[in-house]
Design a protein around this motif. Structure first.
Motif, short mmCIF file in Angstrom:
data_model
loop_
_atom_site.label_atom_id
_atom_site.label_comp_id
_atom_site.label_asym_id
_atom_site.label_seq_id
_atom_site.Cartn_x
_atom_site.Cartn_y
_atom_site.Cartn_z
N ALA A 547 13.36 -2.72 -1.20
CA ALA A 547 13.42 -3.92 -2.04
C ALA A 547 12.77 -5.09 -1.32
O ALA A 547 12.65 -5.10 -0.09
N PRO A 548 12.31 -6.08 -2.06
CA PRO A 548 11.75 -7.28 -1.42
C PRO A 548 12.80 -7.97 -0.56
O PRO A 548 14.00 -7.74 -0.68
N SER A 549 12.33 -8.86 0.27
CA SER A 549 13.20 -9.59 1.18
C SER A 549 14.27 -10.36 0.40
O SER A 549 14.03 -10.84 -0.71
N THR A 550 15.43 -10.51 1.01
CA THR A 550 16.49 -11.30 0.39
C THR A 550 16.09 -12.77 0.24
O THR A 550 16.65 -13.48 -0.59
N ALA A 1119 -7.18 -1.15 -6.13
CA ALA A 1119 -5.73 -0.94 -6.18
C ALA A 1119 -5.09 -1.29 -4.84
O ALA A 1119 -4.02 -1.91 -4.80
N VAL A 1120 -5.73 -0.89 -3.75
CA VAL A 1120 -5.18 -1.19 -2.42
C VAL A 1120 -5.14 -2.70 -2.19
O VAL A 1120 -4.16 -3.24 -1.66
N LYS A 1121 -6.20 -3.41 -2.60
CA LYS A 1121 -6.22 -4.87 -2.45
C LYS A 1121 -5.10 -5.51 -3.26
O LYS A 1121 -4.43 -6.44 -2.80
N TYR A 1122 -4.91 -5.02 -4.47
CA TYR A 1122 -3.87 -5.57 -5.35
C TYR A 1122 -2.49 -5.40 -4.71
O TYR A 1122 -1.68 -6.34 -4.66
N LEU A 1123 -2.22 -4.20 -4.20
CA LEU A 1123 -0.91 -3.94 -3.62
C LEU A 1123 -0.73 -4.68 -2.28
O LEU A 1123 0.37 -5.14 -1.97
N THR A 1124 -1.81 -4.80 -1.52
CA THR A 1124 -1.72 -5.48 -0.23
C THR A 1124 -1.48 -6.97 -0.42
O THR A 1124 -0.62 -7.57 0.24
N TYR A 1125 -2.23 -7.58 -1.33
CA TYR A 1125 -2.12 -9.02 -1.54
C TYR A 1125 -0.74 -9.40 -2.08
O TYR A 1125 -0.21 -10.47 -1.78
N ASN A 1126 -0.16 -8.50 -2.86
CA ASN A 1126 1.15 -8.78 -3.48
C ASN A 1126 2.27 -8.00 -2.82
O ASN A 1126 3.29 -7.71 -3.45
N ARG A 1127 2.10 -7.70 -1.55
CA ARG A 1127 3.07 -6.86 -0.85
C ARG A 1127 4.44 -7.53 -0.75
O ARG A 1127 5.45 -6.85 -0.66
N ASN A 1128 4.49 -8.84 -0.78
CA ASN A 1128 5.79 -9.49 -0.68
C ASN A 1128 6.71 -9.13 -1.85
O ASN A 1128 7.93 -9.07 -1.70
N LEU A 1129 6.12 -8.87 -3.03
CA LEU A 1129 6.91 -8.49 -4.20
C LEU A 1129 6.86 -6.99 -4.48
O LEU A 1129 7.64 -6.50 -5.29
N LEU A 1130 5.96 -6.28 -3.82
CA LEU A 1130 5.81 -4.84 -4.05
C LEU A 1130 5.89 -4.07 -2.73
O LEU A 1130 4.99 -3.29 -2.38
N PRO A 1131 6.96 -4.25 -1.96
CA PRO A 1131 7.04 -3.56 -0.65
C PRO A 1131 7.36 -2.08 -0.78
O PRO A 1131 7.31 -1.36 0.22
N MET A 1132 7.69 -1.62 -2.00
CA MET A 1132 8.04 -0.21 -2.16
C MET A 1132 6.80 0.69 -2.16
O MET A 1132 6.94 1.92 -2.17
N PHE A 1133 5.60 0.13 -2.16
CA PHE A 1133 4.37 0.93 -2.15
C PHE A 1133 3.88 1.11 -0.73
O PHE A 1133 3.86 0.16 0.06
N ALA A 1134 3.48 2.33 -0.42
CA ALA A 1134 2.87 2.62 0.88
C ALA A 1134 1.39 2.27 0.82
O ALA A 1134 0.70 2.62 -0.14
N ILE A 1135 0.92 1.55 1.83
CA ILE A 1135 -0.46 1.10 1.85
C ILE A 1135 -1.18 1.77 3.01
O ILE A 1135 -0.63 1.87 4.12
N PRO A 1136 -2.40 2.28 2.81
CA PRO A 1136 -3.15 2.93 3.90
C PRO A 1136 -3.24 2.03 5.13
O PRO A 1136 -3.52 0.83 5.02
N GLY A 1137 -2.96 2.63 6.29
CA GLY A 1137 -3.03 1.87 7.53
C GLY A 1137 -1.71 1.26 7.93
O GLY A 1137 -1.56 0.75 9.04
N GLN A 1138 -0.69 1.28 7.04
CA GLN A 1138 0.60 0.69 7.36
C GLN A 1138 1.71 1.73 7.33
O GLN A 1138 2.88 1.39 7.39
N MET A 1139 1.34 2.99 7.19
CA MET A 1139 2.34 4.04 7.11
C MET A 1139 2.69 4.54 8.52
O MET A 1139 1.91 4.47 9.41
#
Length: 1139
Positions: A547-550, A1119-1139
């Motif tokens: 889940a996103p940060s409290t 898609a990777v840019k979209y998920l990376t830029y919005n990672r604060n609200l979408l932390p449930m997605f695994a992003i290449p290079g951060q796994m």
């Protein structure tokens, strides 16, 4: 556009504009070794983000010819940005350089052949744009070889010390590029030059008095003066001033209390001392006119500008007139000017303070005031302990001064507030007088603010450190210095080492205010309003650590947010004084006002809302019940909009329109004048009129059809005190309170009369209050053929079963016949109805009326008596205009003219919020000079087409049985004689059932796009999530259709709680969709020429485009840019290079 010439004689037509982030690549290509040698290594995006002013020179093809960036401190780490002034004064002959009149060049790049011409054009434009600017310095620790263009433009500063710092120190003077204008007395010989300017700018006929200007010049005396400003010996501006001012008339219309009512005392002790103190920067003591008369006689202390005109090329130098005018009247302290409300605010007025009208006054002109003390320069510095007494004197009359002084003491003692958060305090000083104070606090909730508000519309968040964000705790500035507000914020940002300031405004029903702000308009004029973001509703327990940060998900009181950044401190706003009056706080009216309030570069001074019960968001009304909802605005949504700070609310009903005098008559006798009138009252339930006939032969269909009630059909008798006609949340709140206090302990019946969905939400509210179902009678008048409350039979059956289980009585096809057997109706004790079979007589303790929805009678009378075209609804054209060119209509109140032959369509068929937004977009070109006209006019045939809108019609509420209901469908035409209800067809996807409390149904159109959604659940619904599903292709929803028919989806509620869905629920997913469409269309040149026939087809991504590796890679990267830029609200997605 201007023409510049290269070193080789080539000419280019160029224009100077503010730099944009899209220019970064072009600017970077112009950076060469010579630029790096002087300015150091440059991150262009970071430079553009932090620059106070960045300008780009482009040619007709919009190619970048040159660019320059200016800051309020020297280049690099040569000296701390807060200490450059003493540094410069110590080492160089630059005593006249101050933070107010100096900027520093941090980058200049240009095409080599146009460098010299480009720097001259940029310098001319910058000195022209920044009125107070006198010097542009180039001070850099990089002692490199200057390119010829810079060497020719800048002069070396003279060193004052033998062993000065090793740096580059150059200066450029205004006088060399755009000098101040010379102001002198006007002469008759100037007549022709001035009249040419009048002819260009003022559309008035002077045939009756062709030499009126010469007469004004020749009749100058001690009370009347004229002056011109000249450039190269040619008069380019003219002003006529007089000391003969009717102050009493101004006092009747404007609040002049802060300006001593523009009077001064002539007989009082120590008058010479008072005059002397004023010379040192003191303003006259603010007293009432009565007090002034008791102390001595008064006389006018103001002179007025009667005529003013200046060549557009020199408009920014209008301020050169101000010192000259005050010299003409050495004994007067105020300069005033009035302009018509429809006149655009010219640049001279940006130095003046707009005086608000009195609450009960709506003058036809705007009043602006400038005090003599405003001629002095303001110095901004950190507060010291010795300032406390002066600050106490400054804020002693303010309501929240104790809170300010408490924070000031905390700053003096620990530099932190009570919670340990760092504080900083700064004062604005004129000579030795403190005229303003600002206290800021480090922003502690940046992650929450970023996630809940669209601050990234204005800043690149990644280029601002967390410690560079601050919150404005307190702001106080004397009105005479309001034109220095932007400079004040610019200086505080520099001295505090901050890049962004935020100001929050909380609704009245939340915690009490503790922020002292005077005046709020001064802050908002410098700030931009920040839109709230649509929030994803997360199943936090299911997501766990994903889940996103409290900090993001925690609950906070809602607030409206404004932002001030470095670059905004030098960005002007366009002031709009036109009186725009909106009648009706409907979804349409609120969305119209929302669009205007969120225009970042516009400041609307005269927005007025006429509403029966003030603003809907004035009270927290989440759990009131009774009425269904369109999910357009909740109380939290309204609290996040800057409505209270931007509009004036007039509480009352419209009872008349005077088109000739252009004012609206409000109940109670008030008059609200307008320049543009927006009618969007919507439709209301009307008090039913008993037929008076009570027998079994009475025709049940004698009820008048929906629409405006005629004088014969309108009920005009006494309205019973226990009859509640519910039209808004205020009515519902009032009914709820009355029932709780006066009905719960009784044994009488509660009668709910109507045939809309609201009767079911009202029954559920009554049941939730503890009223037995046996005491509730639902009485339904005859419906129109084909009309239904619910389009889904499953929902209709579930509600019927719940009503039966609760033992609620339902009576169909009933027409109201009598109240209290024809006797006096107040209080209401019995009600009689005629039915298809036998008459119905019920005892009554409370009557909830939800029937006979139509145009409010007072609104109908106002429209009809003002001779606007009314044909069962207010008639408008496709551009919202009525038969009056300054009156517009929108929402369910209206219908399109019959000339369109489209009676099946009206605004009532569409999403009211979208209609209001479109209305605002249609009218904005009238007020916004920056909006470019369309490239080509619409063909004549388009004028005969009505606009169609795409957003969903939404209906929701809590139904009997505790069901949470949501119905979302695309707009559909109204079939004659029935409502626009479209039954669910066989092409649907449905799971669950009403009996289990988890019914979920989706309907897809022929292109597999979601066009209808229905939810009926015993659990709370994440409404904002499900609204995102509308108009999405089933492929974007996890191959929804295929999986369903393969038997893989058993529960749509569980399916749409899966983690992948949150990317679709994100408020920026629509932007991501558009990017995908651009990628797929640009990679197939043959098919890009084949445009889709409909917009629905455009959302379908052709499968064969995914077969090529290049397309797949491009889509994956996006898609990777979209998920990376919005990672604060979408932390449930695994992003290449951060796994």
């Amino acid at each position: 556009m201007r023409t510049i010439t290269s070193n080789s004689g080539e000419e280019e037509t160029v224009a100077v504009r503010r730099s944009e982030s899209a220019d970064a690549q072009g600017i970077d290509s112009l950076i060469g070794p010579s630029s790096v040698a002087v300015f150091g290594r440059i991150n262009v995006i970071h430079l553009l983000e932090k620059a106070n002013l960045a300008v780009t020179l482009t040619n007709e093809r919009d190619d970048i010819v040159a660019q320059a960036s200016f800051f309020d401190h020297p280049v690099g780490n040569l000296v701390d940005q807060s200490q450059w002034e003493p540094f410069l004064h110590e080492h160089f002959s630059a005593e006249t350089c101050t933070p107010l009149n100096t900027l520093f060049l941090h980058l200049f790049v240009a095409r080599e052949d146009f460098a010299r011409a480009s720097i001259k054009e940029i310098m001319r434009a910058v000195f022209n744009a920044v009125t107070e600017l006198e010097y542009i310095c180039l001070v850099s620790p990089h002692v490199g070889v200057l390119e010829p263009a810079l060497e020719q433009t800048f002069q070396p500063m003279q060193c004052r010390t033998d062993r000065g710092p090793q740096c580059l120190a150059l200066i450029c003077h205004r006088q060399d590029h755009f000098p101040r204008l010379n102001v002198r007395p006007a002469r008759v010989e100037d007549h022709d030059d001035i009249m040419r300017i009048f002819a260009d700018q003022i559309k008035v006929s002077v045939s009756d008095r062709p030499y009126f200007l010469a007469e004004i010049i020749e009749t100058q005396n001690e009370e009347n003066y004229t002056a011109v400003c000249e450039s190269d010996g040619v008069a380019v501006g003219f002003v006529s001033v007089t000391s003969d001012v009717d102050l009493k008339r101004l006092q009747q219309s404007f609040d002049l209390s802060e300006f001593d009512c523009l009077f001064k005392k002539t007989k009082q002790d120590k008058s010479s001392a008072k005059s002397e103190s004023r010379e040192e920067g003191e303003e006259p003591t603010i007293t009432s006119n009565t007090d002034s008369q008791q102390q001595g006689e008064t006389q006018s202390n103001a002179f007025c500008i009667q005529l003013f005109v200046i060549d557009k090329k020199f408009e920014t130098r209008s301020v050169d007139f101000i010192p000259y005018m005050f010299n003409l009247f050495p004994g007067l302290d105020f300069c005033i000017i009035t302009i018509p409300t429809l006149s655009p605010e010219f640049l001279l007025l940006q130095s003046f303070l707009r005086v608000p009208p009195l609450p009960s006054s709506f003058p036809p002109r705007e009043l602006y005031v400038f005090h003599r003390s405003g001629l002095r320069s303001v110095n901004v510095r950190p507060a010291v302990a010795l300032d406390r007494q002066s600050v106490c004197k400054l804020v002693k009359s303010l309501r929240l001064n104790d809170s300010l002084l408490e924070d000031l003491d905390c700053f003096y003692e620990t530099r932190r507030d009570m919670k340990g958060v760092p504080l900083q305090a700064f004062v604005a000083q004129v000579n030795s007088q403190v005229v303003g104070i600002v206290i800021i606090r480090d922003e502690q909730d940046m992650e929450f603010t970023r996630a809940h508000y669209n601050i990234e519309n204005f800043i690149y968040f990644s280029h601002h450190r967390y410690e560079e964000h601050a919150h404005i705790r307190h702001f106080v500035l004397k009105p005479s210095y309001q034109h220095f507000t932007k400079h004040l914020f610019k200086e505080i940002l520099r001295l505090a080492h901050k890049s962004c300031f935020y100001h929050r405004i909380y609704p009245s029903y939340h915690s009490p205010e503790n922020s002292c702000v005077s005046h709020l308009d001064f802050v908002l004029n410098c700030a931009v309003p920040v839109r709230p973001r649509r929030q994803i509703i997360y199943p936090l327990e299911e997501l766990g650590i994903n889940a996103p940060s409290t900090q993001i998900t925690k609950e906070q009181a809602p607030f409206s947010l404004s932002l001030i950044s470095r670059k905004l401190t030098m960005e002007p706003k366009v002031t709009v004084n036109a009186r725009i009056v909106v009648v009706g706080a409907s979804d349409t009216g609120l969305s119209f006002l929302e669009v205007l309030c969120f225009c970042p570069h516009l400041k609307f001074n005269n927005l007025t809302l006429i509403s029966t019960h003030s603003l809907p968001g004035d009270l927290n009304h989440e759990d009131v019940g009774f009425l269904s909802t369109s999910h357009a605005y909740s109380s939290k949504d309204l609290a996040k909009l800057p409505l209270h700070s931007s509009i004036t609310v007039v509480t009352g009903k419209m009872v008349g329109i005077n088109r000739k005098s252009q004012y609206v008559l409000v109940s109670g006798g008030g008059k609200v004048p307008y320049d543009h009138l927006i009618l969007c009252t919507g439709l209301q339930y009307q008090v039913p009129r008993p037929s008076g006939v009570y027998d079994r032969e009475a025709a049940p269909h004698s009820q008048p059809p929906p629409g405006p009630q005629s004088a014969q059909g309108r009920y005009s008798g006494t309205v019973p005190s226990n009859l509640f006609t519910l039209n808004d949340l205020h009515d519902a709140r009032q009914a709820r309170g009355w029932i709780r206090d006066n009905f719960l302990e009784l044994e009488d019946n509660a009668i709910v009369y109507g045939n809309s969905i609201d009767i079911y939400t009202s029954v559920e509210t009554l049941l939730s209050l503890g009223i037995s179902g046996r005491r509730i009678h639902v009485v339904c008048p005859p419906r129109q053929p084909g009309a239904a409350c619910f389009s889904d039979p499953v929902v209709e059956k579930a509600v019927a079963v719940s009503m039966e289980t609760a033992r609620v009585h339902i009576h169909y096809n009933c027409v109201l016949a009598q109240w209290n057997n024809g006797e006096h109706p107040d209080p209401l004790t019995s009600v009689s109805f005629n039915t298809d079979t036998e008459p119905l007589h019920l005892q009554c303790g409370v009557f909830i009326n939800l029937s006979n929805k139509g145009v409010d009678y007072d609104a109908f009378q106002s429209i009809n008596n003002s001779f606007l075209v009314f044909d069962s609804r207010l008639v408008i054209n496709s551009s919202f205009y009525t038969s009056d060119p300054v009156i517009c209509g929108a929402g369910p109140l209206t219908k399109f003219s019959r000339c369109y032959h489209a009676d099946e369509w009206s605004h009532g068929n569409f999403n009211s919020k979208e209609v209001g937004q479109n209305l605002a977009v249609t009218l904005l070109p009238l007020f916004d000079p920056t909006m470019e006209p369309t490239a080509e006019e619409s063909p004549a045939e388009m004028d005969r087409l009505v606009p169609l809108y795409k957003q969903a019609k939404i209906q929701g509420g809590k139904l009997p049985g505790g069901f949470n209901y949501l119905h979302v469908t695309k707009p559909t035409a109204t079939i004659k004689g029935s409502r626009s209800v479209k039954p669910i067809q066989d092409n649907g996807i449905a799971t669950g059932g009403a009996e289990t409390g988890n019914y979920f149904s989706l309907h897809l159109d022929s292109l597999d796009v979601v066009e209808t959604l229905t939810c009926l659940s015993l659990q709370p619904l994440p409404f904002s999530n499900y609204l995102c599903l509308f108009a999405k292709h089933q492929q974007l929803l996890g191959q929804l259709s295929n999986r369903y028919y393969q038997g893989l989806i058993r529960d749509l509620y569980s399916f749409f709680r899966q983690s992948w869905c949150f990317a679709v629920y994100h408020d920026r997913f629509s932007d991501f969709e558009q990017e995908l469409q651009q990628i797929t269309s640009s990679t197939d040149p043959l098919e890009s020429e084949q445009q889709p026939d409909t917009e629905e087809e455009a959302v379908v991504v052709p499968k064969h485009r995914f077969t090529e590796a290049e397309n797949r890679a491009a889509l994956r990267n996006s898609a990777v840019k979209y998920l990376t830029y919005n990672r604060n609200l979408l932390p449930m997605f695994a992003i290449p290079g951060q796994m």
